[in-house]
Design an enzyme around this catalytic site. Structure first.
Site, PDB file in Angstrom:
ATOM      1  N   TYR A   1     -15.978   2.034   9.667  1.00  0.00           N
ATOM      2  CA  TYR A   1     -14.519   2.121   9.604  1.00  0.00           C
ATOM      3  C   TYR A   1     -13.962   2.540  10.968  1.00  0.00           C
ATOM      4  CZ  TYR A   1      -9.871   3.555   8.055  1.00  0.00           C
ATOM      5  OH  TYR A   1      -8.511   3.695   7.905  1.00  0.00           O
TER       6      TYR A   1
ATOM      7  N   LEU B   1      -0.324  -2.679   9.045  1.00  0.00           N
ATOM      8  CA  LEU B   1      -0.965  -1.602   8.277  1.00  0.00           C
ATOM      9  C   LEU B   1      -2.094  -2.108   7.394  1.00  0.00           C
ATOM     10  CD1 LEU B   1       1.598  -0.074   9.226  1.00  0.00           C
ATOM     11  CD2 LEU B   1       1.874   0.794   6.938  1.00  0.00           C
TER      12      LEU B   1
ATOM     13  N   GLY C   1       0.830  -1.203   0.000  1.00  0.00           N
ATOM     14  CA  GLY C   1       0.000   0.000   0.000  1.00  0.00           C
ATOM     15  C   GLY C   1       0.863   1.250   0.000  1.00  0.00           C
ATOM     16  N   PHE C   2       0.204   2.364   0.030  1.00  0.00           N
ATOM     17  CA  PHE C   2       0.892   3.660  -0.045  1.00  0.00           C
ATOM     18  C   PHE C   2       1.845   3.862   1.140  1.00  0.00           C
ATOM     19  CE2 PHE C   2       0.061   8.119   1.528  1.00  0.00           C
ATOM     20  CZ  PHE C   2       1.097   8.699   0.816  1.00  0.00           C
ATOM     21  N   ILE C   3       1.328   3.812   2.352  1.00  0.00           N
ATOM     22  CA  ILE C   3       2.195   4.063   3.515  1.00  0.00           C
ATOM     23  C   ILE C   3       3.153   2.886   3.721  1.00  0.00           C
ATOM     24  CG2 ILE C   3       2.253   4.513   6.010  1.00  0.00           C
ATOM     25  CD1 ILE C   3      -0.490   5.864   5.723  1.00  0.00           C
TER      26      ILE C   3
ATOM     27  N   LYS D   1     -11.774   0.182  13.603  1.00  0.00           N
ATOM     28  CA  LYS D   1     -10.427   0.537  14.057  1.00  0.00           C
ATOM     29  C   LYS D   1     -10.399   0.745  15.569  1.00  0.00           C
ATOM     30  CE  LYS D   1      -7.374   0.633  11.734  1.00  0.00           C
ATOM     31  NZ  LYS D   1      -6.543  -0.480  11.191  1.00  0.00           N
TER      32      LYS D   1
ATOM     33  N   GLY E   1      -3.582  -2.369  -2.330  1.00  0.00           N
ATOM     34  CA  GLY E   1      -2.160  -2.119  -2.597  1.00  0.00           C
ATOM     35  C   GLY E   1      -1.854  -2.408  -4.060  1.00  0.00           C
TER      36      GLY E   1
ATOM     37  N   THR F   1     -12.217  -7.210   7.299  1.00  0.00           N
ATOM     38  CA  THR F   1     -10.770  -7.062   7.107  1.00  0.00           C
ATOM     39  C   THR F   1     -10.142  -6.409   8.332  1.00  0.00           C
ATOM     40  OG1 THR F   1     -11.119  -6.753   4.763  1.00  0.00           O
ATOM     41  CG2 THR F   1      -8.982  -6.083   5.611  1.00  0.00           C
TER      42      THR F   1
ATOM     43  N   ALA G   1      -1.528   0.240  13.138  1.00  0.00           N
ATOM     44  CA  ALA G   1      -1.944   1.508  12.525  1.00  0.00           C
ATOM     45  C   ALA G   1      -3.441   1.700  12.718  1.00  0.00           C
ATOM     46  CB  ALA G   1      -1.607   1.509  11.041  1.00  0.00           C
TER      47      ALA G   1
END
Ligand code: UDP
Length: 328
Positions: A157, A84, A18-20, A161, A44, A103, A125
């Protein structure tokens, strides 16, 4: 810093394509660490790994983090796990609530259970989304979380988290697992895709293609954007900071900008002829979408722990994103 930072470390990054995650992998390899990433490529991208694959200290596995036997082996080999892997982006969440919840909670359960068996350090994260509708900015880590109704998918979401955070902290308190929970605020930089609604790559793409720059709502909502390179350095430092264990830590920038001003900035920096248009939330997202008017982190805890916080100015960040798009 403890001794961990001075000896070769094997890092496992879930969501590493993925990005981060891919920026973190680059950063850790530069520090001389060995890095293995696992990613199912749901959001990703395999091209994020192109450069990384040239490094002999890098390895990757394309798989689901919920594949427990596989993950047991990978966690075994790691000294530090950066977790992440998650369903990210507001658009994806509104469109795929089942996937988001399953997920986010399922993967974290697996990682914490496996890490606990072998006493491995885990960086989990999380996201500034967990503050929800709390309007007392800047957000401090022990502020109340104010969620909306369960009938509104976007809150799934934040809630998923928040459960991840509870579970990580429970493992720390009840079982002594060394975990750090990081609440990431708006993180931007090269390689971030606008596919899932993220504002900066979307504006840059629109501006460069001469398409209308789409500001949702009245554009007065604001965010604090931090540069991904600085964010991954914070993750690394927190992973190697013993005082951070068992803590929830905001990672973000103090510099606030309205979305309207961001649109103007991107238009100026790209010298674009695009017009800036306002689009109602109902049109942009599902009906009844609730946006956060301001999202500002209190980063004093982060600075107390690692002596720094992301500082890069939004104009500099935007330039790096624009350059990335131009090169593509
Ligand atoms: N936004 C916008 N135009 C877009 C995409 C996003 O105006 O094309 C707005 C969005 O409504 C929000 C802000 O930009 O107010 C930041 O959105 P993003 O999805 O990047 O992050 P988050 O909402 O998670 O802070």
């Amino acid at each position: 810093m403890n001794q961990l930072a001075e000896q070769p470390v094997h890092a496992l990054i879930t969501g590493g394509a993925g990005f981060i995650g891919s920026h973190l992998a680059h950063f850790l390899l530069e520090k001389g660490q060995h890095v293995h990433i696992v990613d199912d490529l749901s959001t990703g991208s395999i091209t994020n790994l192109d450069e990384l694959r040239k490094n002999p200290n890098f390895g990757h596995t394309i798989a689901d983090v919920q594949d427990e036997p596989l993950m047991a082996e990978l966690v075994d080999r790691a000294d530090v796990v950066y977790h992440l892997a998650a369903a990210v982006g507001v658009r994806l969440i509104v469109e795929s609530p089942v996937r988001t919840i399953e997920t986010n909670i399922g993967c974290t359960e697996v990682i914490l259970r496996l890490a606990n068996k072998k006493r491995k350090k885990v960086v989990v994260a999380s996201t500034s989304e967990v503050y929800g509708k709390n309007d007392s900015v800047p957000f401090l880590e022990d502020h109340d979380l104010v969620m909306g109704s369960t009938s509104k998918a976007r809150w799934s979401y934040a809630c998923s988290k928040a459960i991840d955070e509870f579970l990580a902290l429970a493992y720390h308190r009840a079982r002594g697992l060394p975990v750090v929970v990081v609440r990431l605020f708006n993180t931007v930089g090269p390689r971030q895709t606008g596919r899932y609604g993220m504002v900066l790559p979307t504006f840059v793409r629109q501006a460069l293609m001469g398409q209308p720059i789409t500001v949702f709502g009245d554009g007065k909502q604001s965010r604090c954007f931090s540069y991904v390179g600085e964010v991954v350095e914070c993750l690394y430092k927190l992973a190697h900071c013993p005082e951070a264990e068992g803590q929830v830590v905001n990672v973000g920038s103090r510099h606030e900008i309205t979305i309207e001003d961001l649109a103007v900035l991107v238009k100026e920096l790209t010298e674009s002829t695009s017009e800036i248009v306002k689009i109602s939330y109902d049109e942009a997202y599902a009906e009844g979408f609730e946006d956060m008017p301001r999202r500002i982190p209190d980063v004093s805890k982060l600075e107390g722990l690692i002596g720094k916080s992301p500082q890069m100015d939004i104009a500099e960040i935007a330039k790096s994103v624009i350059q990335h798009y131009r090169e593509r």
